[in-house]
Write a protein that holds these residues in place. Structure first.
Motif, PDB file in Angstrom:
ATOM      1  N   ALA A   7      73.592  50.645  75.060  1.00  0.00           N
ATOM      2  CA  ALA A   7      72.924  51.848  75.546  1.00  0.00           C
ATOM      3  C   ALA A   7      71.435  51.612  75.708  1.00  0.00           C
ATOM      4  O   ALA A   7      70.847  52.032  76.705  1.00  0.00           O
ATOM      5  N   ARG A   8      70.832  50.932  74.741  1.00  0.00           N
ATOM      6  CA  ARG A   8      69.386  50.689  74.840  1.00  0.00           C
ATOM      7  C   ARG A   8      69.063  49.809  76.044  1.00  0.00           C
ATOM      8  O   ARG A   8      68.051  49.987  76.706  1.00  0.00           O
ATOM      9  N   ARG A   9      69.963  48.852  76.338  1.00  0.00           N
ATOM     10  CA  ARG A   9      69.737  48.013  77.526  1.00  0.00           C
ATOM     11  C   ARG A   9      69.827  48.850  78.793  1.00  0.00           C
ATOM     12  O   ARG A   9      69.006  48.728  79.699  1.00  0.00           O
ATOM     13  N   LEU A  10      70.815  49.748  78.859  1.00  0.00           N
ATOM     14  CA  LEU A  10      70.961  50.588  80.033  1.00  0.00           C
ATOM     15  C   LEU A  10      69.770  51.516  80.201  1.00  0.00           C
ATOM     16  O   LEU A  10      69.379  51.847  81.314  1.00  0.00           O
ATOM     17  N   LEU A  11      69.175  51.939  79.089  1.00  0.00           N
ATOM     18  CA  LEU A  11      68.048  52.854  79.153  1.00  0.00           C
ATOM     19  C   LEU A  11      66.772  52.173  79.618  1.00  0.00           C
ATOM     20  O   LEU A  11      65.834  52.834  80.038  1.00  0.00           O
ATOM     21  N   THR A  12      66.731  50.845  79.541  1.00  0.00           N
ATOM     22  CA  THR A  12      65.474  50.165  79.851  1.00  0.00           C
ATOM     23  C   THR A  12      65.552  49.233  81.057  1.00  0.00           C
ATOM     24  O   THR A  12      64.554  49.004  81.719  1.00  0.00           O
ATOM     25  N   VAL A  13      66.722  48.686  81.375  1.00  0.00           N
ATOM     26  CA  VAL A  13      66.821  47.686  82.435  1.00  0.00           C
ATOM     27  C   VAL A  13      66.890  48.346  83.800  1.00  0.00           C
ATOM     28  O   VAL A  13      67.659  49.263  84.022  1.00  0.00           O
ATOM     29  N   GLY A  14      66.079  47.879  84.732  1.00  0.00           N
ATOM     30  CA  GLY A  14      66.165  48.309  86.123  1.00  0.00           C
ATOM     31  C   GLY A  14      65.904  49.778  86.338  1.00  0.00           C
ATOM     32  O   GLY A  14      66.496  50.380  87.211  1.00  0.00           O
ATOM     33  N   TYR A  56      68.135  57.219 101.536  1.00  0.00           N
ATOM     34  CA  TYR A  56      68.521  56.275 100.487  1.00  0.00           C
ATOM     35  C   TYR A  56      67.548  56.324  99.320  1.00  0.00           C
ATOM     36  O   TYR A  56      67.940  56.351  98.152  1.00  0.00           O
ATOM     37  N   THR A  57      66.249  56.363  99.638  1.00  0.00           N
ATOM     38  CA  THR A  57      65.246  56.392  98.575  1.00  0.00           C
ATOM     39  C   THR A  57      65.247  57.719  97.824  1.00  0.00           C
ATOM     40  O   THR A  57      64.763  57.791  96.690  1.00  0.00           O
ATOM     41  N   ARG A  58      65.792  58.765  98.434  1.00  0.00           N
ATOM     42  CA  ARG A  58      65.913  60.039  97.735  1.00  0.00           C
ATOM     43  C   ARG A  58      67.110  60.052  96.790  1.00  0.00           C
ATOM     44  O   ARG A  58      67.061  60.668  95.713  1.00  0.00           O
ATOM     45  N   LEU A  59      68.181  59.392  97.180  1.00  0.00           N
ATOM     46  CA  LEU A  59      69.405  59.426  96.376  1.00  0.00           C
ATOM     47  C   LEU A  59      69.457  58.330  95.318  1.00  0.00           C
ATOM     48  O   LEU A  59      70.138  58.479  94.304  1.00  0.00           O
ATOM     49  N   LEU A  60      68.737  57.232  95.541  1.00  0.00           N
ATOM     50  CA  LEU A  60      68.750  56.142  94.571  1.00  0.00           C
ATOM     51  C   LEU A  60      68.245  56.580  93.190  1.00  0.00           C
ATOM     52  O   LEU A  60      68.867  56.252  92.171  1.00  0.00           O
ATOM     53  N   PRO A  61      67.142  57.342  93.095  1.00  0.00           N
ATOM     54  CA  PRO A  61      66.709  57.794  91.765  1.00  0.00           C
ATOM     55  C   PRO A  61      67.746  58.683  91.087  1.00  0.00           C
ATOM     56  O   PRO A  61      67.912  58.607  89.861  1.00  0.00           O
ATOM     57  N   LEU A  62      68.456  59.504  91.844  1.00  0.00           N
ATOM     58  CA  LEU A  62      69.500  60.350  91.265  1.00  0.00           C
ATOM     59  C   LEU A  62      70.596  59.497  90.636  1.00  0.00           C
ATOM     60  O   LEU A  62      71.067  59.779  89.530  1.00  0.00           O
ATOM     61  N   ALA A  63      71.001  58.440  91.349  1.00  0.00           N
ATOM     62  CA  ALA A  63      72.041  57.559  90.810  1.00  0.00           C
ATOM     63  C   ALA A  63      71.549  56.813  89.583  1.00  0.00           C
ATOM     64  O   ALA A  63      72.269  56.671  88.591  1.00  0.00           O
ATOM     65  N   ASP A  64      70.309  56.354  89.632  1.00  0.00           N
ATOM     66  CA  ASP A  64      69.789  55.581  88.514  1.00  0.00           C
ATOM     67  C   ASP A  64      69.571  56.454  87.275  1.00  0.00           C
ATOM     68  O   ASP A  64      69.883  56.054  86.155  1.00  0.00           O
ATOM     69  N   LEU A  65      69.044  57.651  87.479  1.00  0.00           N
ATOM     70  CA  LEU A  65      68.856  58.557  86.353  1.00  0.00           C
ATOM     71  C   LEU A  65      70.190  58.975  85.744  1.00  0.00           C
ATOM     72  O   LEU A  65      70.293  59.179  84.524  1.00  0.00           O
ATOM     73  N   SER A  66      71.213  59.092  86.577  1.00  0.00           N
ATOM     74  CA  SER A  66      72.539  59.431  86.063  1.00  0.00           C
ATOM     75  C   SER A  66      73.061  58.317  85.167  1.00  0.00           C
ATOM     76  O   SER A  66      73.678  58.581  84.114  1.00  0.00           O
ATOM     77  N   ALA A  67      72.822  57.072  85.539  1.00  0.00           N
ATOM     78  CA  ALA A  67      73.224  55.948  84.689  1.00  0.00           C
ATOM     79  C   ALA A  67      72.413  55.930  83.405  1.00  0.00           C
ATOM     80  O   ALA A  67      72.944  55.636  82.324  1.00  0.00           O
ATOM     81  N   ALA A 186      76.225  53.685  98.489  1.00  0.00           N
ATOM     82  CA  ALA A 186      75.366  52.496  98.487  1.00  0.00           C
ATOM     83  C   ALA A 186      74.393  52.525  97.317  1.00  0.00           C
ATOM     84  O   ALA A 186      74.166  51.503  96.648  1.00  0.00           O
ATOM     85  N   ALA A 187      73.817  53.700  97.043  1.00  0.00           N
ATOM     86  CA  ALA A 187      72.894  53.819  95.917  1.00  0.00           C
ATOM     87  C   ALA A 187      73.619  53.578  94.597  1.00  0.00           C
ATOM     88  O   ALA A 187      73.109  52.895  93.701  1.00  0.00           O
ATOM     89  N   GLU A 188      74.817  54.130  94.485  1.00  0.00           N
ATOM     90  CA  GLU A 188      75.607  53.940  93.265  1.00  0.00           C
ATOM     91  C   GLU A 188      75.948  52.465  93.061  1.00  0.00           C
ATOM     92  O   GLU A 188      75.888  51.948  91.936  1.00  0.00           O
ATOM     93  N   ALA A 189      76.301  51.779  94.137  1.00  0.00           N
ATOM     94  CA  ALA A 189      76.628  50.353  94.032  1.00  0.00           C
ATOM     95  C   ALA A 189      75.418  49.552  93.562  1.00  0.00           C
ATOM     96  O   ALA A 189      75.547  48.630  92.745  1.00  0.00           O
ATOM     97  N   HIS A 190      74.248  49.909  94.072  1.00  0.00           N
ATOM     98  CA  HIS A 190      73.039  49.212  93.636  1.00  0.00           C
ATOM     99  C   HIS A 190      72.802  49.411  92.139  1.00  0.00           C
ATOM    100  O   HIS A 190      72.489  48.460  91.412  1.00  0.00           O
ATOM    101  N   VAL A 191      72.960  50.652  91.671  1.00  0.00           N
ATOM    102  CA  VAL A 191      72.721  50.947  90.256  1.00  0.00           C
ATOM    103  C   VAL A 191      73.749  50.246  89.382  1.00  0.00           C
ATOM    104  O   VAL A 191      73.409  49.697  88.320  1.00  0.00           O
ATOM    105  N   ARG A 192      75.014  50.239  89.801  1.00  0.00           N
ATOM    106  CA  ARG A 192      76.050  49.538  89.023  1.00  0.00           C
ATOM    107  C   ARG A 192      75.691  48.080  88.856  1.00  0.00           C
ATOM    108  O   ARG A 192      75.835  47.504  87.778  1.00  0.00           O
ATOM    109  N   HIS A 193      75.215  47.460  89.936  1.00  0.00           N
ATOM    110  CA  HIS A 193      74.845  46.045  89.881  1.00  0.00           C
ATOM    111  C   HIS A 193      73.580  45.840  89.066  1.00  0.00           C
ATOM    112  O   HIS A 193      73.509  44.954  88.202  1.00  0.00           O
TER     113      HIS A 193
END
Length: 224
Positions: A7-14, A56-67, A186-193
């Protein structure tokens, strides 16, 4: 791997948070990820088929914050495991939804959409908690050694929620666009990776994002 470390890695990486937005005028540059994406993974600056770069740049933060919010599920699960505290906490959930609705009004976001997205975030978080508890019940040797402070974890959740509300407020056009589904995928795939999500968290992320795109037939939520 201990779930608290994961969890700590997910909270800090990328991290690509909603703070890339300075307002309706547009995004400011996001911090570069710590490692370059693979050739097959979408990058933050790559064009998305059927959608604008801006969407894409609007939705990418939403996906990343969700992760990032999902990462807190590991900590909540560790804090509750073995204590008899249930995963479901209706009082806390109502407090969260009431708070994000108020924050949405203050930020100029749609409170109904914000509550829908936030409710999915909560349900995705609980899915991870239940899965981890089942895993630890089956194999106690895989359970966390330490117990995080639940109050501190909730403070982190509150901080992420604030950024999520801002990201929702900054993305109405992208979320309402017909291309939203493909852009969000596409944004979700980027965040997963970028965050190296395992299957449990990747599946939960899809659940957390299911109300991001506006559904043409949805009816407004009545807020009290």
């Amino acid at each position: 791997m201990q779930p608290t470390a994961y969890a700590r890695r997910l909270l800090t990486v990328g991290a690509i948070t909603a703070t890339v937005f300075t307002g309706p005028a547009g995004p400011s540059p996001a911090a570069a990820p710590p490692s370059a994406p693979s050739p097959t993974a979408p990058s933050p600056t790559a064009p998305v088929a059927g959608a604008s770069y801006g969407a894409y740049t609007r939705l990418l933060p939403l996906a990343d914050l969700s992760a990032r919010r999902l990462a807190t599920a590991d900590l909540v699960a560790a804090a509750k495991w073995g204590t008899g505290s249930p995963v479901d906490d209706p009082v806390r959930e109502k407090q969260v939804l009431d708070t994000v609705a108020r924050q949405a009004r203050e930020a100029g976001a749609d409170p109904g959409a914000t509550v829908r997205i936030s409710r999915d975030q909560i349900e995705a978080n609980k899915r991870v908690q239940r899965a981890l508890h089942s895993r630890w019940d089956a194999d106690p040797s895989d359970a966390p050694v330490g117990r995080p402070d639940l109050a501190e974890v909730r403070e982190e959740i509150n901080r992420v929620n604030v950024d999520l509300v801002r990201a929702i407020a900054a993305s109405p056009a992208a979320r309402a666009a017909h291309s939203c589904g493909g852009t969000l995928t596409a944004a979700e795939a980027h965040v997963r990776h970028d965050r190296h999500l395992d299957r449990l968290h990747a599946t939960a992320l899809s659940h957390a994002l299911r109300s991001v795109c506006v559904r043409r037939t949805e009816t407004p939520i009545e807020l009290r």
